[in-house]
Write a protein that holds these residues in place. Sequence first.
Motif, short mmCIF file in Angstrom:
data_model
loop_
_atom_site.label_atom_id
_atom_site.label_comp_id
_atom_site.label_asym_id
_atom_site.label_seq_id
_atom_site.Cartn_x
_atom_site.Cartn_y
_atom_site.Cartn_z
N CYS A 239 73.41 59.00 21.59
CA CYS A 239 74.03 57.80 21.54
C CYS A 239 72.87 57.03 21.91
O CYS A 239 73.78 55.76 20.63
CB CYS A 239 74.27 57.72 23.20
N PHE A 240 71.92 56.68 22.09
CA PHE A 240 70.82 55.62 22.42
C PHE A 240 71.20 55.69 20.98
O PHE A 240 70.66 54.47 20.21
CB PHE A 240 70.26 56.49 23.51
N MET A 241 70.57 56.62 20.52
CA MET A 241 70.14 56.07 19.24
C MET A 241 71.13 56.16 17.81
O MET A 241 70.67 54.80 17.40
CB MET A 241 69.56 57.96 18.08
N ARG A 242 72.32 56.37 18.03
CA ARG A 242 73.28 55.85 17.78
C ARG A 242 73.09 54.52 17.32
O ARG A 242 73.65 53.74 16.62
CB ARG A 242 74.46 56.03 18.17
N GLU A 243 73.54 53.50 18.67
CA GLU A 243 73.63 52.15 19.02
C GLU A 243 72.40 51.79 18.06
O GLU A 243 72.39 50.55 17.79
CB GLU A 243 73.55 51.85 20.26
N ILE A 244 71.14 52.19 18.22
CA ILE A 244 69.91 51.55 17.83
C ILE A 244 69.89 51.52 15.65
O ILE A 244 69.59 50.88 15.44
CB ILE A 244 68.52 52.25 18.19
N ASP A 245 70.84 52.97 15.43
CA ASP A 245 70.72 52.53 14.20
C ASP A 245 71.68 51.15 13.98
O ASP A 245 71.74 51.09 12.69
CB ASP A 245 70.99 54.42 14.14
N ALA A 246 72.83 52.04 14.18
CA ALA A 246 73.86 50.75 13.92
C ALA A 246 72.73 49.46 14.07
O ALA A 246 73.99 48.27 13.57
CB ALA A 246 75.23 51.35 14.72
N ALA A 247 72.51 49.38 15.60
CA ALA A 247 71.98 47.21 15.24
C ALA A 247 71.30 47.61 13.30
O ALA A 247 71.83 46.21 13.62
CB ALA A 247 71.07 47.53 16.07
N GLU A 248 70.61 48.06 13.97
CA GLU A 248 69.30 48.20 12.26
C GLU A 248 70.26 48.16 11.00
O GLU A 248 70.47 47.20 10.40
CB GLU A 248 68.33 48.71 12.45
N GLU A 249 71.15 48.46 11.58
CA GLU A 249 72.66 48.53 10.06
C GLU A 249 73.28 47.24 10.03
O GLU A 249 73.43 46.26 8.63
CB GLU A 249 73.08 49.67 10.13
N ALA A 250 73.42 46.61 10.67
CA ALA A 250 73.78 45.39 10.69
C ALA A 250 73.67 44.51 10.08
O ALA A 250 73.56 43.41 9.49
CB ALA A 250 74.82 45.18 12.17
N LEU A 251 72.12 44.34 10.07
CA LEU A 251 70.86 43.34 9.28
C LEU A 251 70.68 44.21 7.91
O LEU A 251 69.95 43.38 7.19
CB LEU A 251 69.79 43.73 9.99
N ALA A 252 71.06 45.50 7.63
CA ALA A 252 70.61 45.99 6.58
C ALA A 252 71.30 45.15 5.40
O ALA A 252 69.88 44.68 4.32
CB ALA A 252 71.08 47.55 6.20
#
Lengths: 351, 351
Positions: A310-323
């Motif tokens: 769950c934690f990683m999913r949020e971090i991934d989503a955060a980074e994807e927003a900047l992609a």
Amino acid sequence: MSYFIQMPLTTATQPSPKRTIHYVGLETISAPVKPHLADLERFMRGQVNDFERETRELVAYCLKNSGKRIRPILLFYSGWTSPNTISGDLVKAAAVIELVHLATLVHDDILDEASLRHNESTVSEKFGPGIAVLLGDALFSQALKLASEFPNVDVCRSVSKATRRVCAGEIGQSFQRGNTALEVEDYYRIINYKTAELFYVSCHLGAKLADYPEEFISAVGNFGRRLGVAYQIFDDIADFIGQEARIGKTLGTDVASGKFTLPLILLLRKLNKMEGKELVRGFKNGKPADIKGLNRLMAEKGIFDQVCQCFMREIDAAEEALAPFGDYPPVDHLKGISSYVRAQVSKFVWP
Amino acid sequence: MSYFIQMPLTTATQPSPKRTIHYVGLETISAPVKPHLADLERFMRGQVNDFERETRELVAYCLKNSGKRIRPILLFYSGWTSPNTISGDLVKAAAVIELVHLATLVHDDILDEASLRHNESTVSEKFGPGIAVLLGDALFSQALKLASEFPNVDVCRSVSKATRRVCAGEIGQSFQRGNTALEVEDYYRIINYKTAELFYVSCHLGAKLADYPEEFISAVGNFGRRLGVAYQIFDDIADFIGQEARIGKTLGTDVASGKFTLPLILLLRKLNKMEGKELVRGFKNGKPADIKGLNRLMAEKGIFDQVCQCFMREIDAAEEALAPFGDYPPVDHLKGISSYVRAQVSKFVWP
């Protein structure tokens, strides 16, 4: 820019973090904004004299021990344009956010009856809860007064709305104390308000004050929000398996104060009826199974791994927003922070 | 416009209020702004849905019993231009002030451990002090969010600064609890912040939003400030000689909670060394002479009369501030309110 961080690949059966972690501290990541943080420090201390004399000593006491300044760092990077530019507006906006954050801490410590913060007595402990209520109010007022020094109402509007949401999250959490029927989505709603909102507004404001285009401001805001959610999930799992010396605060307090956080919500789903009843009964009586026992059960049921996902999913989503915005000056810096937050989980010694 | 109010001419030796008082209630005085107040009521109730669902029930509970709305009435009259104009801006600004006021009440009730307000359980009593802390914060946030809906930062700025001062006044008062060495000027400083500041800002904002000239805005602000000081002096004397049924709240609470207010400060000055020591000792032990005994002593020493003079001095100063502006539409209305406040003292049955 790369921070050489590798995450431990934990699984339910093999929760081994024994591989080498190239851990990068917040100091390294925040090095480029060190001058900004120094300016913020000066600015914050300068605020003391803007308060009425009745309040000054209290404000100075609060400001003596600064925290990690993660929200200001996010704001500075979100508004990053070039290495040699320190915008006074960004420093002031960071002070606004940090004063609001400080106010919420002063008030939280009343609710939690906490006696220590940053190894000093809390305001509530030292001066009494009544003074703590009033000081929090004064800090919040000053935050909004600073916000009103911007030429238009944008800062006031976003900060006051965010603060209302932070309160809603805290109120939701208070009403849900001891509620073992809390659903995953209730949990996310609460942490989205109580923690992610100020992360969001820090990032959003930074990018806005730097005059970045709307799509980018919005993406940076999303980055902040998802990062904030991750940050709170980390905090909640740390309450079980963190090590006090490393995390720097008393652990096990969520369980003790009746907060049914993500690890417990997920655990309850994995238990059979009898086991579940026992957990709920223990929790409702204010005597949940001891933390070590809970940790063993969670390791057995693969809960830490699930929370970690769950934690990683949020971090991934955060980074994807900047992609889509890789060539914008803030992006590498912001990814540095998300890498830092991601790496926090690697500090745990898995049970 | 005349309100036919006559003040009792009390003297130290003959504190008789037995003459006929043509008492005019707040309802009569506020009749011209009844439509404004109805709009405010609707607007305030409409605010409930703007809060997050976690907070709504609490906000609705708070709004159920409105107080006298004296600050909104001041604001409406300060921005008065003609009988048929209700400005949406004035209604919104009144809501801002009233939400700030409400937030301070919710927090005050925690400090005072008060269980009743307007004959209902206080938020702190009904939902616990933790929820009361958070709700006060949410109300204050919403006030500032509304303030940020004005086209420029003026409302945010004046309201946030005023709130900081209100807190400073309350903090000063808290730190001075039990301090029998309090000077008259300390007392005035505290009440100027804790009470008069919101009166000031109500009047100032009203006149400003109605686009009156600067000199008039400033005069109306001064009117509000002096009226606010008078209002608090009244409240402090009422704590001794008021009648609960008429005043509508528990009396004697200031003495009980260690607040050394104007009547006691002035009394201490009139006592000989021995009497003074006794008063101080009783007060410091949390067991001051019973209210009846104190009242007898105060009557004997002419204290009520002296406090009454202080009160009248403020009302006079408030009205004098408006003297050069007799032809401005707000002035007669504002004088109606000062007459109303002036007449409050006539409600007392002098000991």
